[in-house]
Scaffold this motif. Structure first.
Motif, PDB file in Angstrom:
ATOM      1  N   ASP A 165       0.408  -1.511   0.227  1.00  0.00           N
ATOM      2  CA  ASP A 165       0.135  -0.140   0.015  1.00  0.00           C
ATOM      3  C   ASP A 165       0.644   1.268  -0.227  1.00  0.00           C
ATOM      4  N   GLY A 166       2.137   0.668   0.571  1.00  0.00           N
ATOM      5  CA  GLY A 166       3.186   2.232   0.490  1.00  0.00           C
ATOM      6  C   GLY A 166       3.768   2.385  -0.941  1.00  0.00           C
ATOM      7  N   ILE A 167       3.478   1.558  -1.675  1.00  0.00           N
ATOM      8  CA  ILE A 167       4.168   1.803  -2.910  1.00  0.00           C
ATOM      9  C   ILE A 167       2.490   2.376  -4.320  1.00  0.00           C
ATOM     10  N   SER A 168       3.449   3.582  -4.694  1.00  0.00           N
ATOM     11  CA  SER A 168       2.333   4.370  -5.616  1.00  0.00           C
ATOM     12  C   SER A 168       2.212   3.650  -7.073  1.00  0.00           C
ATOM     13  N   SER A 169       1.074   3.436  -7.039  1.00  0.00           N
ATOM     14  CA  SER A 169       0.655   2.655  -8.637  1.00  0.00           C
ATOM     15  C   SER A 169       0.325   3.480  -9.723  1.00  0.00           C
ATOM     16  N   THR A 170       0.196   4.701  -9.713  1.00  0.00           N
ATOM     17  CA  THR A 170       0.418   5.948 -10.379  1.00  0.00           C
ATOM     18  C   THR A 170       1.851   6.256 -11.022  1.00  0.00           C
ATOM     19  N   PHE A 171       2.870   5.493 -10.431  1.00  0.00           N
ATOM     20  CA  PHE A 171       4.030   6.474 -10.824  1.00  0.00           C
ATOM     21  C   PHE A 171       4.830   6.009 -12.501  1.00  0.00           C
TER      22      PHE A 171
ATOM     23  N   PRO B 119       7.186   5.696 -14.966  1.00  0.00           N
ATOM     24  CA  PRO B 119       9.215   4.699 -15.281  1.00  0.00           C
ATOM     25  C   PRO B 119      10.002   6.501 -16.159  1.00  0.00           C
ATOM     26  N   GLY B 120      10.473   6.756 -15.667  1.00  0.00           N
ATOM     27  CA  GLY B 120      11.884   7.324 -16.004  1.00  0.00           C
ATOM     28  C   GLY B 120      13.037   7.696 -15.224  1.00  0.00           C
ATOM     29  N   PRO B 121      14.039   8.418 -15.595  1.00  0.00           N
ATOM     30  CA  PRO B 121      15.845   8.479 -14.744  1.00  0.00           C
ATOM     31  C   PRO B 121      15.401   9.127 -13.547  1.00  0.00           C
ATOM     32  N   TYR B 122      15.918   9.126 -13.172  1.00  0.00           N
ATOM     33  CA  TYR B 122      16.282   9.549 -11.720  1.00  0.00           C
ATOM     34  C   TYR B 122      16.445  10.635 -11.895  1.00  0.00           C
ATOM     35  N   VAL B 123      15.869  11.954 -10.837  1.00  0.00           N
ATOM     36  CA  VAL B 123      15.992  13.376 -10.767  1.00  0.00           C
ATOM     37  C   VAL B 123      16.124  13.721  -9.482  1.00  0.00           C
ATOM     38  N   GLY B 124      15.378  12.857  -8.812  1.00  0.00           N
ATOM     39  CA  GLY B 124      16.315  13.332  -7.442  1.00  0.00           C
ATOM     40  C   GLY B 124      15.146  13.689  -6.003  1.00  0.00           C
ATOM     41  N   ASP B 125      13.668  13.519  -7.000  1.00  0.00           N
ATOM     42  CA  ASP B 125      12.651  14.658  -6.064  1.00  0.00           C
ATOM     43  C   ASP B 125      12.686  13.825  -4.795  1.00  0.00           C
ATOM     44  N   VAL B 126      11.860  13.595  -4.367  1.00  0.00           N
ATOM     45  CA  VAL B 126      11.145  12.980  -2.677  1.00  0.00           C
ATOM     46  C   VAL B 126      10.593  12.067  -3.406  1.00  0.00           C
ATOM     47  N   LYS B 127       9.730  12.330  -3.977  1.00  0.00           N
ATOM     48  CA  LYS B 127       8.807  11.388  -4.425  1.00  0.00           C
ATOM     49  C   LYS B 127       9.303   9.858  -5.172  1.00  0.00           C
ATOM     50  N   GLU B 128      10.473  10.807  -5.548  1.00  0.00           N
ATOM     51  CA  GLU B 128      11.126   9.464  -5.890  1.00  0.00           C
ATOM     52  C   GLU B 128      11.881   8.573  -5.065  1.00  0.00           C
ATOM     53  N   LYS B 129      12.511   9.254  -4.017  1.00  0.00           N
ATOM     54  CA  LYS B 129      13.071   8.596  -3.433  1.00  0.00           C
ATOM     55  C   LYS B 129      11.966   7.558  -2.222  1.00  0.00           C
ATOM     56  N   ILE B 130      10.821   8.222  -1.933  1.00  0.00           N
ATOM     57  CA  ILE B 130       9.891   7.024  -1.055  1.00  0.00           C
ATOM     58  C   ILE B 130       9.235   6.081  -1.703  1.00  0.00           C
ATOM     59  N   ILE B 131       9.794   5.979  -2.360  1.00  0.00           N
ATOM     60  CA  ILE B 131       8.529   4.691  -3.761  1.00  0.00           C
ATOM     61  C   ILE B 131      10.038   3.918  -4.109  1.00  0.00           C
TER      62      ILE B 131
ATOM     63  N   ARG C 152      12.452   3.762  -2.031  1.00  0.00           N
ATOM     64  CA  ARG C 152      12.273   3.075   0.043  1.00  0.00           C
ATOM     65  C   ARG C 152      11.756   1.263   0.467  1.00  0.00           C
ATOM     66  N   ALA C 153      10.619   1.961  -0.340  1.00  0.00           N
ATOM     67  CA  ALA C 153       9.239   1.466   0.279  1.00  0.00           C
ATOM     68  C   ALA C 153       9.206  -0.243  -1.172  1.00  0.00           C
ATOM     69  N   TRP C 154      10.133   0.218  -2.137  1.00  0.00           N
ATOM     70  CA  TRP C 154       9.664  -0.732  -3.093  1.00  0.00           C
ATOM     71  C   TRP C 154      11.720  -1.946  -2.361  1.00  0.00           C
ATOM     72  N   LYS C 155      12.056  -1.023  -1.854  1.00  0.00           N
ATOM     73  CA  LYS C 155      13.443  -1.338  -0.824  1.00  0.00           C
ATOM     74  C   LYS C 155      12.576  -2.906   0.602  1.00  0.00           C
ATOM     75  N   ALA C 156      12.056  -1.838   0.933  1.00  0.00           N
ATOM     76  CA  ALA C 156      10.899  -2.378   2.197  1.00  0.00           C
ATOM     77  C   ALA C 156      10.631  -4.556   1.998  1.00  0.00           C
ATOM     78  N   LEU C 157       9.940  -3.495   0.305  1.00  0.00           N
ATOM     79  CA  LEU C 157       9.566  -5.156   0.240  1.00  0.00           C
ATOM     80  C   LEU C 157       9.695  -5.988  -0.272  1.00  0.00           C
ATOM     81  N   LEU C 158      11.237  -5.766  -0.869  1.00  0.00           N
ATOM     82  CA  LEU C 158      12.230  -6.746  -1.377  1.00  0.00           C
ATOM     83  C   LEU C 158      12.755  -7.517  -0.098  1.00  0.00           C
ATOM     84  N   ILE C 159      13.370  -6.886   0.803  1.00  0.00           N
ATOM     85  CA  ILE C 159      13.926  -7.081   1.878  1.00  0.00           C
ATOM     86  C   ILE C 159      12.914  -7.676   3.042  1.00  0.00           C
ATOM     87  N   TYR C 160      11.668  -7.389   3.118  1.00  0.00           N
ATOM     88  CA  TYR C 160      10.573  -8.643   3.693  1.00  0.00           C
ATOM     89  C   TYR C 160      10.554 -10.116   2.946  1.00  0.00           C
TER      90      TYR C 160
END
Length: 453
Positions: free
Chosen positions: A12-18, A20-32, A34-42
């Protein structure tokens, strides 16, 4: 059920409307991310205690889902390849890196990772081909430097020198970094100081105005204990026709002075100090005792305290070793100076340190309201104030009759029967007959009534 709830919370913490594009350093990109990495670790923690094959399928599925959202994030590709490598699946490990390189062709980190994998697997020719393609398609000093290092450790000295020759012919892949790395490799690994010095001299012809390159060359000569040639290089780069500007030359002069402090005699030290002072008369380190302090310092030890250094402003002049010698070991710490054009701001008082004043009693407030306002010359005299105080009715909670008083001229002590049948004696009798009464308060009320009438 617990695993389902936790997995649902993470998804639920992963936005499905995001998109894909090159990383530009937005806060939203960092949050997404981190959310995917947390799911992978789990998922890798195997919360459902699955079998090894079932767990591999589930984690692989999660990685593919993540990469469909974040295909331009090299970190996910690299972590996926590491996971396959830990499972022993070398084929999938290489495929993951190749797919990541295809999606991120401008990012050379994954290319270095793939070349390193081939080298660790013993596939030297495959790794060499990757370096060749990178230096041809994406030439850069960093690519050639690592290609030279790879050739030296996996092939031979001649192979590394051949790559260096190739780098010198590249307009985009050659810089002073390539010359410096090649020279230091000749000295430290090949143990050939003569070749190393020749490489440094050759690079000095092209990069004689690069201060970093000059300082590396000087450090190399100082390490060889070649004092005469070190002084020759100092004079060569500090010549007027070399092209160094004033700020660049000052760094070299500071290094020259520091070199004479540690290697020269008093005569050579004095000569270099005078030459620098003639070119830079504004330096504080040229003056008397400040110059002596610079001469007798050693690493982080100074013959003076912090206050003297603040007075001389020595760290602001770029004296060699001052900035990096500021440590807690034994020398002065970093000196913070006030920026030009700015004034120091006094620290604000913390609210918890402010002690609130007690409230003013209502009786005092009434007295202040009755007093006339205005400047001090128009203030009432003492008699008027005393009359106002006598006319006021003081509530009992603000009046506590004294238990003892000084003995008056008549020798009468209040509260005793020594007063005889006088007024005070009658009040004592009234207090005995009427203990709940307050004679003073009654007297104040009677006085106030007489005044108002």
């Amino acid at each position: 059920r617990i695993s389902y709830k936790e997995r649902k919370r993470l998804r639920d913490g992963i936005s499905s409307t995001f998109l894909p594009g090159p990383y530009v350093g937005d806060v939203k990109e960092k949050i997404i991310l981190r959310a995917w990495k947390a799911l992978l670790i789990y998922e890798k923690s195997n919360p459902q205690k699955m079998a090894a094959e079932d767990l591999k399928v589930r984690v692989k599925f999660t990685y593919e889902q993540c990469l469909s959202f974040l295909p331009f994030y090299p970190e996910i590709w690299f972590e996926g390849s590491i996971w396959y490598g830990e499972l022993g699946d070398k084929q999938q490990e290489g495929k993951m890196l190749k797919r990541g390189i295809a999606m991120n062709p401008q990012n050379i980190m994954l290319t270095f990772a793939l070349a390193e994998k081939h080298e660790s697997d013993g596939k030297i020719q495959d790794a060499k081909q990757i370096y060749e393609d990178m230096c041809e398609n994406q030439p850069s000093p960093l690519a050639f430097i690592h290609y030279m290092r790879f050739a030296r450790r996996s092939e031979s000295v001649a192979a590394a020198r051949a790559v260096f020759k190739q780098a010198r012919k590249s307009t985009e892949g050659c810089s002073w970094h390539v010359f410096c790395d090649a020279a230091l490799r000749e000295y430290r690994i090949n143990k050939d100081a003569g070749v190393a010095r020749n490489v440094f001299e050759k690079g000095l012809e092209h990069y004689g105005t690069e201060v970093s390159y000059i300082l590396n060359y000087l450090d190399f000569l100082i390490a060889l204990n070649d004092d005469n040639n070190t002084r020759v290089v100092f004079e060569k780069v500090l010549a007027e026709d070399n092209g160094l500007d004033s700020s660049q030359a000052l760094q070299i002069w500071n290094r020259f002075v520091d070199f004479e402090y540690s290697r020269g005699n008093l005569s050579s030290i004095s000569k270099v100090e005078k030459r620098r002072a003639a070119l830079y008369p504004e330096l504080k380190s040229n003056d008397g005792l400040a110059q002596l302090a610079c001469r007798y310092r050693c690493w982080d030890m100074w013959p003076c305290d912090d206050k003297m250094l603040q007075l001389w402003e020595l760290p602001d002049e770029g004296v060699e070793g001052v900035a990096k010698s500021r440590s807690s070991g034994g020398g002065p710490k970093d000196i913070e100076r006030e920026p030009e054009g700015k004034k120091l701001v006094e620290p604000a008082i913390e609210p918890k340190r402010v002690v609130p004043l007690p409230p003013i009693p209502h009786v005092i407030q009434d007295l202040l309201h009755q007093l006339p306002s205005g400047p001090i010359p128009n203030a009432p005299n003492a008699d008027e104030v005393l009359n106002m105080i006598h006319a006021m009715i003081i509530p009992p909670r603000f009046y506590k009759p004294p238990s003892t008083m000084a003995i008056g001229r008549s020798g009468f002590i209040p509260g005793t029967s020594m007063g005889g049948p006088g007024k005070r004696g009658r009040e004592d009798e009234d207090m005995k007959t009427n203990p709940g009464g307050d004679v003073f308060r009654q007297r104040q009320k009677q006085r106030y009534a007489n005044i108002t009438d």
